[in-house]
Design an enzyme around this catalytic site. Structure first.
Site, PDB file in Angstrom:
ATOM      1  CG  LEU A 110      -1.924  -1.148   1.346  1.00  0.00           C
ATOM      2  CD1 LEU A 110      -2.628  -0.985   2.611  1.00  0.00           C
ATOM      3  CD2 LEU A 110      -3.004  -1.098   0.438  1.00  0.00           C
ATOM      4  CG  ASP A 111       0.495   4.451  -2.779  1.00  0.00           C
ATOM      5  OD1 ASP A 111       1.050   3.420  -3.303  1.00  0.00           O
ATOM      6  OD2 ASP A 111      -0.322   4.946  -3.541  1.00  0.00           O
ATOM      7  CE  LYS A 112       5.344   8.785   4.862  1.00  0.00           C
ATOM      8  NZ  LYS A 112       6.412   9.892   4.628  1.00  0.00           N
TER       9      LYS A 112
END
Length: 347
Positions: A167-169
């Site tokens: 998942l993106d940050k």
């Protein structure tokens, strides 16, 4: 933490935001190791970084260059910071073998991981927004990987500490992590076969118009005008990969819309790019046209549902976590109603 398990498939719903404080710990202190070596006749006139390779051959030249930059190398008892400096025979090199960020990247760190489910083969993690999944430039420590290594030291025997998707940050929500090589191989195959169901909640700018559900099939690749971001591309003209996302309208307001997003592929920034392509960039996503709000400084994207077949037992599993407080605050401010049972309707 309260957990409820239903049957066929097992849908596990979790209260993931307990009020207990996050534990903190001091940084681990590493004792420095010093090496000393004299420059031989064969290295007379060489660059400093090349001479260091002969002095400590077990380390790479790039690692040694970083030590030079960090002021960890002395030439005849004086600190030197230029890798191109010429050395002479009989010069004395002193090297402080200080770990670089990269060398510490795969070290265990005590992080407060929100473990939704675990058995001997897998973890299911509820990742908070702001947590980087894997070490990379700018984020060599404090990542999910570092926390997994601390939580389960044996996971170091599994490639990438069992991380099979990301998942993106600034995206919150559910991830599955393998604790064994057998589980990892099966999960990688399942993701490639698109049998792992990943559903997200997203808040986009502008009220939703048109059909309640639509499918976006638009290839994604590097933006030709800005290589730091992704974009919808024409595969006959630009490199990229096919991408497919189902968008299901859930709630509307004058300011924006709440949408359930179902991934059929897993391209970089896929939901963010596809939502922007249909005129609803995510709130807080400045990279793709969104606007940062005081209550939502990150992209309004939450991976709320994850369903898959257990990689070893074969049991059908489904996990759900409600949006975190910042996401819910945005929904309340904009008058977007959130109904967990409606949102989780499998697609």
């Amino acid at each position: 933490m309260n957990t409820f398990i239903n049957q066929s498939p097992a849908i596990i719903s979790v209260d993931p935001y307990p009020s207990d404080d996050t534990q903190e710990s001091d940084d681990l202190q590493v004792e420095a190791e010093w090496r000393e070596s004299k420059v031989g006749l064969a290295q007379h006139g060489e660059r400093l970084d090349r001479a260091l390779v002969h002095a400590v051959p077990e380390f790479s030249r790039s690692y040694l260059q970083q030590l030079i930059d960090a002021g960890c190398v002395q030439l005849n008892a004086k600190v030197v910071t230029k890798p191109s400096l010429t050395v002479k025979a009989e010069d004395v090199l002193s090297i402080e073998m200080r770990p670089t960020p990269q060398s510490k990247a795969f070290k265990a760190e005590p992080l407060d991981l929100k473990v939704v489910y675990e058995d001997q083969h897998i973890f299911v993690i509820n990742k908070p927004a702001g947590l980087v999944v894997h070490p990379a430039p700018g984020n060599w420590s404090g990542t999910l990987l570092n926390g997994l290594l601390f939580h389960d030291p044996k996971i170091s025997e599994v490639p990438r500490a069992g991380i099979v998707h990301r998942l993106d940050k600034d995206t919150s929500g559910l991830m599955v992590v393998a604790r064994s090589r057998k589980a990892m191989d099966a999960l990688v195959l399942a993701i490639a076969a698109r049998t792992v169901s990943r559903q997200y909640l997203a808040v986009g700018h502008g009220p939703w118009k048109g059909a309640q559900a639509r499918t976006v099939e638009a290839a994604i690749g590097r933006d030709p005008r800005n290589r730091l971001r992704m974009a919808v591309v024409d595969l006959s003209k630009s490199s990229g990969k096919t991408a497919k996302t189902d968008l299901i309208f859930l709630a509307n307001s004058q300011e924006g819309c709440l949408v359930r997003c179902v991934l059929h592929t897993g391209r970089t920034h896929q939901i963010r790019v596809h939502m922007a392509s249909v005129g609803h960039p995510l709130v807080g996503d400045v990279v793709y046209g969104g606007t940062v709000l005081e209550c939502m400084p990150r992209q309004a994207l939450h991976a709320f549902r994850l369903a898959f077949q257990h990689p070893v037992t074969g049991l059908d599993l489904a996990f759900e976590v409600p949006p975190p407080p910042d996401f819910m605050h945005l929904l309340n401010q904009w008058g977007l109603s959130y109904n967990a049972s409606t949102a989780s309707n499998p697609a």
